[in-house]
Write an enzyme that holds these catalytic residues in place. Structure first.
Site, PDB file in Angstrom:
ATOM      1  N   GLU A 137       0.861  -1.184   0.000  1.00 39.30           N
ATOM      2  CA  GLU A 137       0.000   0.000   0.000  1.00 39.30           C
ATOM      3  C   GLU A 137       0.895   1.232   0.000  1.00 39.30           C
ATOM      4  OE1 GLU A 137      -2.843   0.240   3.267  1.00 39.30           O
ATOM      5  OE2 GLU A 137      -2.747   2.429   3.271  1.00 39.30           O
ATOM      6  N   GLU A 142      -2.530  11.945   2.696  1.00 37.66           N
ATOM      7  CA  GLU A 142      -3.293  11.433   3.836  1.00 37.66           C
ATOM      8  C   GLU A 142      -3.003  12.267   5.072  1.00 37.66           C
ATOM      9  OE1 GLU A 142      -2.439   7.427   5.126  1.00 37.66           O
ATOM     10  OE2 GLU A 142      -4.367   7.272   6.142  1.00 37.66           O
TER      11      GLU A 142
HETATM   12  C1  LIG Z   1      -9.552   5.172   3.764  1.00 32.90           C
HETATM   13  O1  LIG Z   1      -8.212   5.474   3.624  1.00 32.90           O
HETATM   14  C2  LIG Z   1      -7.392   5.244   4.742  1.00 32.90           C
HETATM   15  C3  LIG Z   1      -6.019   5.701   4.375  1.00 32.90           C
HETATM   16  O2  LIG Z   1      -5.302   4.805   3.664  1.00 32.90           O
HETATM   17  C4  LIG Z   1      -7.445   3.796   5.153  1.00 32.90           C
HETATM   18  O3  LIG Z   1      -6.654   3.579   6.296  1.00 32.90           O
HETATM   19  C5  LIG Z   1      -8.869   3.425   5.397  1.00 32.90           C
HETATM   20  O4  LIG Z   1      -8.943   2.066   5.691  1.00 32.90           O
HETATM   21  C6  LIG Z   1      -9.694   3.746   4.199  1.00 32.90           C
HETATM   22  N1  LIG Z   1     -11.055   3.367   4.389  1.00 32.90           N
HETATM   23  C7  LIG Z   1     -11.646   2.579   3.553  1.00 32.90           C
HETATM   24  C8  LIG Z   1     -13.045   2.177   3.817  1.00 32.90           C
HETATM   25  O5  LIG Z   1     -11.102   2.176   2.552  1.00 32.90           O
END
Ligand SMILES: *[C@@H]1O[C@H](CO)[C@@H](O)[C@H](O)[C@H]1NC(C)=O
Ligand SMILES: *[C@@H]1O[C@H](CO)[C@@H](O)[C@H](O)[C@H]1NC(C)=O
Ligand SMILES: *[C@@H]1O[C@H](CO)[C@@H](O)[C@H](O)[C@H]1NC(C)=O
Length: 332
Positions: A137, A142
């Site tokens: 990832e 962010e």
């Molecule tokens: C949204 O993005 C954050 C950052 O990477 C991640 O940690 C989180 O799990 C994400 N939520 C979803 C539902 O994908």
């Protein structure tokens, strides 16, 4: 996804000054602008694995409620900012988009005019493989609770770390201390522990790099009219750059898509076998609230009351919780 007929002829050369005079040639593969976001991405009405106070809606609901809006070279993605929530009901309506295309080696340039702001917000633009964390990832943009600068992070399976000395202008973040509550605390010493990218070793924190540019996140980003994020993934490195809208150092080719200059964050394969740690990635754009990071850092970040109460009871506080994308261009 628009694939202009002229795309094949449109090549660009990247001069990656941070490294040995290497350069690579890419051709544009995807130009995603305006309503093109709706064909390039799928809406994912899933539950948030990071426990956010969010309710991701499907495309029909998002468009009916104007949570996404496309016109000309504008694509807006926002959270609901009119509804007061019941504490026993679902979280605030928002949108999670996943690209239909997957990318391995590529450059992506994200031209963003505005990003979500507000206490409790946790927006992200990132890339991830299907089999997490084994396919890796990369978090490009962010942060939480309006606390900049941006944080660029890799999350991987075990046995992937970064050299402590790297050609980048961002700062290391201590992964061991950086488990949510200290994520935005610049008085925590940045140590070499921030070089371990393994989610297992770091309680999911990964190896983060904090941008040196205050304009890279939140209200400061928006006040400057946003800017450009770029990622380059090769078979041996992942590199992220940021230029604010009015930066004097925006490379002329970046306005059309490309990347050069000393990066914000640089992750080489010195101590990480990229072939076994990074698979094909989808681009994800999401906006959640509270949860594992924004929720646990909420009070320390100077936000009022509790995160969940704030999100439930103050819809108008999320009027600026939106992305405005001028476009995404991907080169392969
Ligand atoms: C949204 O993005 C954050 C950052 O990477 C991640 O940690 C989180 O799990 C994400 N939520 C979803 C539902 O994908
Ligand atoms: C939908 O959102 C866009 C972008 O914020 C705005 O310009 C437009 O007026 C909105 N439409 C409605 C019907 O509210
Ligand atoms: C920041 O970290 C320092 C050093 O660990 C600690 O003393 C301080 O309380 C922390 N501040 C916040 C707001 O977490």
């Amino acid at each position: 996804m628009q694939r202009p007929a002229s795309a094949v002829a449109y090549c660009l050369t990247l001069f990656l000054l941070a490294r040995t005079a290497s350069s690579a040639t890419y051709s544009i593969s995807d130009t995603i602008v305006g309503s093109g976001f709706n064909s390039a991405f799928s809406y994912q009405a899933i539950s948030d694995p990071t426990n956010g106070r969010v309710n991701y809606v499907n495309q029909a609901t998002a468009q009916a409620d104007n949570l996404t809006y496309a016109s000309g070279n504008t694509f807006i993605l926002r959270a609901d900012h009119t509804t007061t929530l019941s504490s026993s009901g679902p979280g605030r309506n928002s949108v999670r988009l996943q690209s239909n295309a997957q990318y391995t080696t590529h450059v992506a340039v994200f031209d963003i005019r505005h990003m979500p702001q507000g206490c409790g917000t946790w927006p992200a633009v990132w890339e991830v493989g299907a089999n997490w964390p084994n396919e890796g990832e990369t978090d490009i943009l962010e942060g939480v609770n309006d606390q900049g600068p941006d944080q660029v992070t890799l999350h991987t399976s075990s046995d992937c770390s970064m050299p402590s000395s790297r050609a980048m202008i961002g700062y290391l973040i201590s992964a061991v201390l950086d488990t949510c509550a200290h994520a935005n605390n610049d008085s925590v010493p940045r140590t070499s522990t921030g070089n371990d990218c393994s989610t297992a070793d770091t309680n999911n924190a990964g190896c983060g790099v904090r941008s040196n540019d205050g304009s890279s996140y939140g209200p400061a980003f928006n006040n400057d009219g946003g800017g450009w994020y770029a990622i380059e993934r090769t078979s041996s490195s992942i590199t992220v750059w940021f230029w604010s809208r009015n930066s004097g150092s925006v490379p002329s080719d970046v306005r059309n898509g490309a990347s050069s200059g000393t990066p914000t964050a640089y992750f080489p394969d010195t101590d990480c076998d990229f072939a076994s740690h990074f698979g094909p990635h989808n681009i994800i754009i999401n906006l959640t609230f509270c949860g594992d990071w924004a929720g646990s850092a909420y009070s320390a970040d100077g936000c009022p009351g509790t995160c969940t109460d704030y999100v439930n009871n103050n819809p108008s506080a999320f009027a600026n919780a939106y992305f405005d994308f001028a476009g995404i261009r991907v080169y392969e």
